[in-house]
Design an enzyme around this catalytic site. Structure first.
Site: not given
Lengths: 645, 645
Positions: B246-248
């Site tokens: 997630d949330e790279v």
């Protein structure tokens, strides 16, 4: 400590900031603490710095325990008071005994007690590990001991190593007790061949003293003890090993012809002589292991090995006798916390009181004392509350000068100490509240819980082993989750009320003070009268009805007396006599609990029935008359050996 | 379970007595539970016996969890209601995610959550083990990961084995998450050579999403992952491994010319394509280890490996997309317990709601869901209270039929469930009380604590990550022991008040009901007005003053409205407008907390300013008018991805 201060203050402390606390130990300590270590420290707090210096790291730990109690908040924020303390203990042996046998006390539970002990500067955990009701330590040489004698509730040797290390990190020694030759039913479950009667044996489930005893004439007993104690010496580094030796009933010895013949053949005289012979043999085994022997005062005998440490539970006579024989001694009589005495009463007991009859040489042999927590009525859930904060009173008696004995200051400081205990993770408050909620039941709303709290706050567990009488069929399986089990051992509420009554009556009663007491008693009465109905659906209301009833009666009496004082009427002599008698009734032990309001109630009733004084002199006379007329019973005497048997 | 029943009832149960509970499993279970295990059971309670039958031991455990909740007390004593239940779960994956990284959650803490999960029939503990703020698992192959990435707060591999065993004993799988390639700052502290920017790296102390990311073009990354995941496969037996994803932020990828060149050379298109390439590589590693991959919905990509499990945190769109691709999917959006929503709001969220737009084939791929507890604002001391009892609402949604959705019954059952949790050792009640006492300070007497309890009972922590705004400089070191940290997540008191107001206004207001509400609000106002002065010496009064002030204002308004209703006067339109505006002010987020009284206060003010109805018909119209005129805001929308960033 800084993490705990962060939690209290909400501030970030000491994380990469310039340290404001300077610690210095002049010597690093040994791996494990030992008797007689230097525990002195000097602590100074100024506006510039906190400095803590000690000869040893143990001393630094003691100083930190003091420092931890110095952080306070005020209207202008958090502060440490400026101070300069040079401190050292009065006695080198300041212990707590915990019986892990009658009710099992697991490792986590003991770790919490060690945290608390360190805060109180106590330095010995005396673990009572074997008993008629349980063999609580793993033996790899003789696994039938713990496997058949413990219901699976015992310390693995690894756990003991962890516990000893945890204790050492806090400057606390761990002294194990293996109680022999009596109190050994659980040993004999797996090894009936070592008993003095044929067996078979089963773990004892009831309280009181069993007749089972090891057979001192059987050489196999010493083979097992040598092996077992050798194992124990591997995991308990302390040089002292306690062998109990108390309460040997000897009925099985008297009933065994072979044993009696042995006594005659070896000129041992009688069963006591046989026990002395046994003790000598055990002492030799311990000596070969590099260990000193300790025992309860029943080990006292002309043939007692020199160098034995004698722990007196039966009275000061034991101290006298032991030290006359040149033995070092510890006091536990007066420090039995399971008698449920108020902190003040334990606080008054001094191992070497001002008027001691011991010679100076004898006095030097008094090493200190131990608070004792026997666990017939104390489950793990209750242990913290059973010990704390009262054990702190014993701790202070053993650390501080004899002259530090102001009971008012003790009680003024205990709430802060109790809060620090909670910071350390002690469960004395948390578990009491949870036990009360559970007792109140799922259907209890906030008002039911509040009423139960109000009533519970006024009762105390019955003192002096009165519960053994009230619940004579008690056994190890019965849950300890009743009304008596979640009470504070000492009712702050009752003590506060008592103090307010004394203040009120010391001088001319003031209307506002009377009204305040009326408000309090009215709230108690409301809760007491409502509670039985509120708890109807709890499943446990029957347990509370008698207590609620006597509290209601107490409030009726107190409120009537306060009303007379307020309206400046005077109760009749007959009214007084009748009510004093009723107070006697309602303040005596009531099953598992008692209502500690005898003195304030009797003072109120008496005051309300005597003509009021007018002048200063008359008022002084009145106070004297009041006390004389109130017919207040003295504190019950400590139970003695025979009573318990 | 019998020991806990003994504690509740005070009775001795099942110790050598004829067993009254018959358990039967038709097959013994495997060593560890796995996805799709049969968890069905049949439970019958009659006057003769309790019978519990299941296909597997897991099913027996589920039935015992039901049985444990069936013991009740009534005026005639303890009983199990007669019943016949045939039960099975609606979804096979019913999980709780716990983030042990932002704030460390030690083994004991997780064991407690497992006990609670078993009671709620949850069957997956999803452990979020690595994060920017901490690497919480021992790696023997790459010890710099946990040694430099954890401040020493990590699970030893032995502890994981113990945890997995403890979970399996309760029929719960443990699924580990190692979040890659973003959220990896703590990995890079010891291995900066694996990052996408040069470093050096330090453990992130603040919240929010860091830019640090593994470099997918560096073959050494896959060497480390293969070694590390191989180690993890040894200690986590479950076939599912979660790789986060997630949330790279990809800023470091965009800023690295070598990485951009790699994307072009391999025709990966863009950074998302690079992440898909990375995921493929990781998926291959897991495949070789006999593991399936799971990831957050950002892993969705045309090149996603078949058989990947997709966990949707951003919304139902993720479920749609994943299942269209033939991937199994889990719902977590709507189950984020750290948004501090009321239980009812989570309860309403259904992975496959009645009006779902998913095709039947897609629906079959929805395995269930997970409640998620991210721990930016949750220390170990608070974890139990943050999760429970609200997680039980999610548990029921995932176990029971879709049609079981009565919010009133949910709230009626939660207190009993909460009591069972406390029986199991959960600390949600104990720790809240202790934190409140600590906040109140050493000098607080019973009345101060009571006033603080009264005020605290009415506030809730600010919802929807509002604390990130209120405390933007927050970091991992700051103690979470303030006012917001010991509040119940959901105020029973406020909810009860709201319900009473609705009832009151539904029909013609009754005098006794009005007076009851006046009594309640008067008590609140008294506590609110007294509290700041009472806490002056606590060191923390400044934290409570704004809350006490708005509560006082709320009570002033509510009491005036109730007074008007009682006296049958009518407030002016201007009075109403002014007070509705004030209510908007005082019920909006107030730093870390909020006062959840908007709706009842507005209803009271509005009702007090509208002409009273007389006939039945008029009263019905009045209720409608009331709601329209009260200007009550809807629930705040769930925060979305962009808001958090």
């Amino acid at each position: 400590m800084l993490r705990r201060w962060e939690a209290r203050t909400g501030l970030v402390l000491g994380r990469g900031h310039k340290p404001g606390v300077q610690l210095r130990a002049h010597a690093t300590a040994a791996e494990f603490p030992s008797l007689g270590d230097d525990e002195s420290y000097r602590l100074t707090v100024s506006s510039r710095e906190v400095r803590l210096e000690a000869q040893t790291t143990w001393g630094v730990l003691r100083g930190l325990a003091t420092l931890e109690q110095c952080l306070h908040a005020g209207p202008r924020g958090w502060f440490l008071p400026a101070l300069a303390i040079a401190d050292r203990p009065r006695f080198p042996w300041r212990g707590v005994l915990i019986d892990v046998c009658r009710h099992w006390q697991p490792l986590e539970s003991l770790k919490r007690q060690l945290e608390a002990m360190a805060l109180a500067k106590l330095n010995v955990l005396h673990l009572h590990l074997t008993e008629d009701q349980g063999f609580r330590i793993e033996s790899r040489l003789y696994p039938r001991l713990h496997e058949l004698g413990s219901d699976g509730e015992y310390f693995r040797q690894e756990e003991i190593r962890e516990l000893v290390r945890f204790a050492a990190d806090r400057g606390i020694r761990v002294v194990p007790e293996f109680d022999v030759p009596g109190h050994t039913t659980s040993w004999l479950v797996g090894h009936p061949e070592l008993g003095s009667a044929p067996g078979p044996y089963a773990i004892r489930r009831h309280w009181g003293v069993a007749e089972a005893a090891l057979d001192p004439t059987n050489e196999q007993v010493y083979v097992l003890l040598a092996g077992f104690l050798g194992e124990m010496a591997e995991i308990f580094p302390d040089t002292c090993v306690h062998i109990g030796g108390d309460e040997v009933k000897a009925a099985h010895w008297s009933g065994n012809e072979r044993i009696q013949r042995f006594i005659r053949q070896h000129n041992l005289g009688d069963n006591r002589g046989l026990q002395a012979y046994f003790n000598q043999r055990v002492s030799e085994i311990l000596g070969r292991l590099g260990r000193h022997m300790a025992g309860w005062d029943e080990v006292l005998h002309p043939r007692l090995s020199a160098g034995t440490l004698v722990q007196s539970w039966r009275g000061v006579a034991g101290l006298d006798e032991a030290t006359k024989m040149g033995c070092a001694a510890l006091l536990s009589n007066g420090y039995y916390l399971d008698l449920w005495w108020p902190a003040a009463r334990h606080y008054e007991v001094d191992p070497v009181p001002a008027g001691t009859t011991l010679t100076p040489d004898q006095q030097k042999l008094i090493l200190g004392g131990e608070a004792a927590m026997w666990t017939e009525w104390t489950s793990a859930e209750r242990l913290d509350g059973a010990l704390w904060p009262r054990a702190a009173a014993v701790a202070e008696r053993l650390w501080s000068p004899r002259e530090v004995r102001d009971v008012g200051r003790l009680y003024a400081r205990l709430p802060g100490f109790s809060a620090r205990l909670e910071d350390l993770g002690l469960l004395h408050e948390k578990n009491r509240d949870a036990m009360l909620r559970r007792f109140a039941g799922d259907t209890a709303g906030a008002s039911t819980v509040a009423a139960l709290q109000t009533v519970a706050a006024l009762f105390e567990p019955v003192k002096n082993y009165g519960r053994n009488l009230a619940q004579a069929d008690a056994n190890q399986f019965q849950p300890l989750t009743g009304f008596a089990d979640f009470l504070r051992v000492e009712s702050d509420e009752a003590r506060g009320f008592g103090a307010a009554v004394e203040t009120l009556l010391h001088d001319r009663p003031k209307v506002a003070d009377i009204e305040r007491l009326i408000g309090k008693m009215t709230a108690w009465r409301t809760a007491a009268k409502a509670l039985p109905a509120l708890l109807t659906a709890s499943g446990r209301s029957h347990e509370i009805i008698p207590a609620a009833k006597v509290l209601g009666q107490a409030c009726d009496i107190g409120l009537r007396a306060l009303d007379l004082l307020l309206t400046r009427h005077t109760g009749t002599r007959a009214w007084r006599q009748r009510n004093l008698a009723t107070i006697d009734q309602i303040c005596r032990p009531l099953g598992h609990v008692e209502l500690p309001l005898e003195r304030p109630l009797k003072l109120l009733v008496t005051a309300a029935s005597l003509p009021r004084p007018s002048g200063v002199k008359a008022r002084a006379a009145w106070a004297t008359e009041l006390l004389a007329a109130a017919r207040i019973r003295g504190l019950a005497a400590a139970p003695v050996y025979e009573q318990w048997l």
